[in-house]
Motif scaffolding. Structure first.
Motif, short mmCIF file in Angstrom:
data_model
loop_
_atom_site.label_atom_id
_atom_site.label_comp_id
_atom_site.label_asym_id
_atom_site.label_seq_id
_atom_site.Cartn_x
_atom_site.Cartn_y
_atom_site.Cartn_z
N LYS A 1 38.58 132.09 20.43
CA LYS A 1 39.49 131.15 19.57
C LYS A 1 40.31 130.36 20.37
O LYS A 1 40.53 129.03 20.10
CB LYS A 1 40.33 132.16 18.77
CG LYS A 1 39.54 132.69 17.40
CD LYS A 1 40.75 133.67 16.77
CE LYS A 1 39.82 134.49 15.69
NZ LYS A 1 40.70 135.70 15.27
N ARG A 2 40.78 130.90 21.48
CA ARG A 2 41.77 129.98 22.38
C ARG A 2 40.78 128.99 23.04
O ARG A 2 41.20 127.65 23.22
CB ARG A 2 42.37 130.76 23.69
CG ARG A 2 43.43 131.53 22.94
CD ARG A 2 44.49 132.15 24.21
NE ARG A 2 43.73 132.58 25.02
CZ ARG A 2 43.66 134.24 25.05
NH1 ARG A 2 43.95 134.70 24.06
NH2 ARG A 2 42.99 134.85 25.67
N LEU A 3 39.62 129.19 23.35
CA LEU A 3 38.59 128.28 24.06
C LEU A 3 38.35 127.23 23.16
O LEU A 3 38.52 126.03 23.58
CB LEU A 3 37.33 129.08 24.34
CG LEU A 3 36.24 128.19 25.15
CD1 LEU A 3 36.51 127.95 26.50
CD2 LEU A 3 34.81 128.68 24.79
N ILE A 4 38.15 127.31 21.95
CA ILE A 4 38.09 126.41 20.92
C ILE A 4 39.28 125.49 20.68
O ILE A 4 39.29 124.41 20.65
CB ILE A 4 37.47 127.07 19.57
CG1 ILE A 4 36.09 127.40 19.77
CG2 ILE A 4 37.43 126.01 18.49
CD1 ILE A 4 35.64 128.59 18.64
N ASP A 24 32.83 126.88 12.02
CA ASP A 24 31.49 126.86 12.57
C ASP A 24 31.33 127.01 13.84
O ASP A 24 30.71 128.19 14.30
CB ASP A 24 30.70 125.43 12.22
CG ASP A 24 30.36 125.32 10.65
OD1 ASP A 24 30.22 126.20 10.16
OD2 ASP A 24 30.09 124.25 10.41
N LEU A 25 32.32 126.54 14.72
CA LEU A 25 32.41 126.86 16.10
C LEU A 25 32.69 128.30 16.40
O LEU A 25 32.13 128.96 17.19
CB LEU A 25 33.23 125.98 16.94
CG LEU A 25 32.55 124.39 16.66
CD1 LEU A 25 33.54 123.54 17.57
CD2 LEU A 25 31.16 124.41 17.60
N GLN A 26 33.94 128.79 15.77
CA GLN A 26 34.29 130.10 15.76
C GLN A 26 33.11 130.89 15.18
O GLN A 26 32.95 132.13 16.21
CB GLN A 26 35.34 130.51 14.71
CG GLN A 26 36.78 129.80 15.06
CD GLN A 26 37.97 130.52 15.06
OE1 GLN A 26 37.84 131.68 14.46
NE2 GLN A 26 38.97 129.84 15.27
N LEU A 27 32.40 130.94 14.30
CA LEU A 27 31.42 131.87 13.98
C LEU A 27 30.08 131.86 15.15
O LEU A 27 29.56 132.75 15.22
CB LEU A 27 30.77 131.66 12.65
CG LEU A 27 31.72 131.77 11.55
CD1 LEU A 27 31.20 131.29 10.13
CD2 LEU A 27 32.05 133.35 11.52
N ALA A 28 30.01 130.70 16.00
CA ALA A 28 29.14 130.63 16.72
C ALA A 28 29.31 131.65 18.07
O ALA A 28 28.58 132.01 18.71
CB ALA A 28 28.86 129.01 17.44
N PHE A 29 30.62 131.94 18.15
CA PHE A 29 30.83 132.96 19.05
C PHE A 29 31.05 134.46 18.48
O PHE A 29 31.58 135.18 19.30
CB PHE A 29 32.14 132.56 19.79
CG PHE A 29 31.85 131.36 20.69
CD1 PHE A 29 31.60 131.46 22.14
CD2 PHE A 29 32.48 130.03 20.38
CE1 PHE A 29 31.33 130.50 22.79
CE2 PHE A 29 32.32 128.93 21.02
CZ PHE A 29 31.77 129.08 22.54
N ALA A 30 30.74 134.51 17.28
CA ALA A 30 31.26 135.91 16.67
C ALA A 30 30.26 137.00 17.05
O ALA A 30 29.16 136.73 17.68
CB ALA A 30 31.17 135.81 15.10
N ASP A 31 30.63 138.15 17.23
CA ASP A 31 29.73 139.18 17.41
C ASP A 31 28.81 139.84 16.22
O ASP A 31 29.01 139.14 15.40
CB ASP A 31 30.57 140.26 18.23
CG ASP A 31 31.56 140.93 17.22
OD1 ASP A 31 31.47 140.88 15.97
OD2 ASP A 31 32.29 141.60 17.96
N ALA A 32 27.99 140.71 16.72
CA ALA A 32 27.17 141.30 15.51
C ALA A 32 28.07 141.50 14.18
O ALA A 32 27.45 141.69 13.00
CB ALA A 32 26.42 142.76 16.04
N LEU A 33 29.41 141.86 14.35
CA LEU A 33 30.09 142.19 13.23
C LEU A 33 30.87 141.27 12.70
O LEU A 33 31.71 141.44 11.76
CB LEU A 33 31.22 143.27 13.53
CG LEU A 33 30.55 144.84 13.85
CD1 LEU A 33 31.58 145.76 14.48
CD2 LEU A 33 29.74 145.36 12.78
N GLY A 34 30.78 139.79 12.99
CA GLY A 34 31.49 138.90 12.66
C GLY A 34 32.54 138.57 13.27
O GLY A 34 33.37 137.58 12.89
#
Ligand code: UGA
Length: 452
Positions: free
Chosen positions: A372-375, A355-365
């Motif tokens: 990824k490293r931040l998380i 969920d946290l990764q997807l929260a940072f996803a761009d318009a193309l997912g």
């Protein structure tokens, strides 16, 4: 379907899905959703008259009533992206039903759909090459997660919309096995489809209304829980759904309102669209306001500070995280370079990370390596409240799980840095007791002690 099977042992109920792994879970001791009381309902009926399989086509052939209960997520591409419902799965279902059916069948829309979807479903069904005939009914579901079994056993109402009174009666008879007749409402198809979207819009609007007032309470010294109690005793307003929070989540409210907004725009009703869109805008504001308050209160920086996030599900008694306010708050805090230690009694670690990764996803997912490293670097997920809160600078309660109402405040406080901040996004903790222990408690819709 499990409830129908439980209440009507003589009616065979087949639940089919294309996803074999999901069906395996439904056939195992570990059901894919956590819902109080559901295990018992499934266990009672499974193998007797409730069957889970991937045999879609044969199940259609053998059934006389077919419920379509597929996802209708918000469209993420093309015309209406971000607002309209994606009806791809509904259409595929209707085509498969048309292909496999013969004789007469009743097709029931259980998924939440835009008004007049039944028109499209009917046209597809009527193109069936096998001479099959169909009645289409709309039978929206009003259960809430966490109380699903109770809601299904004793619903406020069951709504059935359709054109054929014989088909409506066939379905009504199934529900009438355990639900009083006067609670089974029948309408035309379009009223039924629209009632579902409207019910969710009204419920979400109540939450956004009380959350809007919570901001004013924080600025003025009023207490939002007291205001809610005071207005809720007016029988015209009523006490339910007036709990101020960090923002509503769940797979339905936002999606359904955006869908309503899109419909209004489609029919040229610009002012109506703008009116409902504000409910979602207010919810976004409430989530942002909560994370800003954390940063502002903690001396305008949370960089490298450990914040224990208590709760990740969108509400208690579910492991569902879709549109959970926690995702938005965590993303904002990660943007500020906070270190998050997350604990939720039911949500698994891989779900939280995903969920946290997807929260940072761009318009193309797509998620960048940087995010990824931040998380990876800044998020830890724990199995207990005590583990998550140890050595933290602040606690943020984001789901109203019962165990957060009465945790061992003294032990937690002793292991934290000072000042020990607690931000209660659900107003569930024992504020007075924790303040006496030494916590600096910040609640939704209550001014901080300094203002008071
Ligand atoms: C909602 C509706 O309540 C159901 O009637 C509907 O069937 C369902 O959507 C759906 O369309 O499937 P659900 O999303 O499961 O059910 O849960 P709710 O209890 O409605 O809560 C939604 C969100 O609002 C949660 O995040 C909850 O914490 C929040 N909420 C609710 C508040 O912040 N304050 C309240 O007073 C009530």
């Amino acid at each position: 379907m499990a409830m129908i099977a439980k209440q009507c042992p003589d009616i065979p109920v087949r639940v089919v899905d294309l996803n074999q792994a999901r069906i395996n879970q439904w056939n195992s001791d570990n059901l894919p959703v956590y819902e109080p009381g559901l295990d018992e309902v499934v266990k009672e009926a499974r193998g007797r008259n409730l069957f889970f399989s991937t045999d879609v086509k044969n199940s259609i052939r053998e059934s006389s009533i077919i419920f379509i209960a597929v996802n209708t997520p918000t469209k993420s591409f093309g015309v209406g992206a971000g607002r309209a419902a994606n009806l791809e799965f509904i259409e595929k279902c209707a085509r498969t039903i048309a292909e496999c059916s013969s004789g007469h069948k009743i097709v029931v829309e259980k998924s939440t759909l835009p008004v007049r979807t039944a028109e499209a479903v009917k046209r597809i069904l009527h193109s069936s090459a096998n001479g099959a005939t169909f009645d289409v009914l709309s039978n929206p579901e009003f259960l809430a997660e966490g109380t699903a079994v109770e809601d299904l056993l004793k619903p406020d109402r069951v709504l059935i919309g359709g054109e054929s009174s014989a088909a409506i009666e066939t379905l009504a008879k199934v529900y009438a096995r355990w639900i009083p007749r006067e609670k089974i409402l029948t309408t035309n198809l379009w009223s039924s489809e629209l009632s579902k979207l409207t019910a969710n819009a009204f419920l979400a609007q109540r939450v956004s209304s009380i959350n809007a007032i919570s901001a004013l309470c924080e600025a003025t010294g009023a207490d939002v829980d007291e205001v809610a109690r005071a207005i809720g005793t007016d029988s015209r307003i009523g006490p339910k759904f007036l709990k101020a929070s960090v923002g509503f989540g769940g797979s339905c409210f936002q999606k359904d309102i955006l869908n309503l907004v899109y419909l209004c725009e489609h029919f040229g009703l610009k002012e109506v669209a703008q009116y409902w869109e504000q409910v979602v805008c207010m919810n976004d504001y409430q989530k942002r306001r909560f994370s800003s308050r954390i940063v502002r209160t903690m001396f305008n920086t949370v960089s490298d500070k450990k914040i224990a996030v208590l709760g990740f599900a969108f509400k208690k008694d579910t492991n569902d995280t879709r549109e959970s306010a926690a995702i938005h708050v965590c993303r904002d805090l990660l943007d500020e370079r906070a270190k998050l230690s997350i604990y939720d009694p039911r949500v698994p670690e891989d779900q939280i990370r995903n969920d946290l990764q997807l929260a940072f996803a761009d318009a193309l997912g797509e998620v960048s390596d940087k995010h990824k490293r931040l998380i990876e670097k800044n998020v830890t997920v724990h199995k207990s409240l005590l583990d998550a809160t140890r050595d933290s600078h602040a606690l943020a309660v984001l789901t109203e799980w019962d165990e957060f109402r009465s945790f061992d405040g003294k032990t937690v406080f002793d292991s934290m840095f000072r000042p020990a901040f607690l931000f209660d996004g659900r107003n569930v903790v024992n504020r007075q007791q924790l303040t006496e222990i030494g916590f600096e408690v910040h609640s939704i819709g209550r001014a901080s002690e300094t203002l008071l």
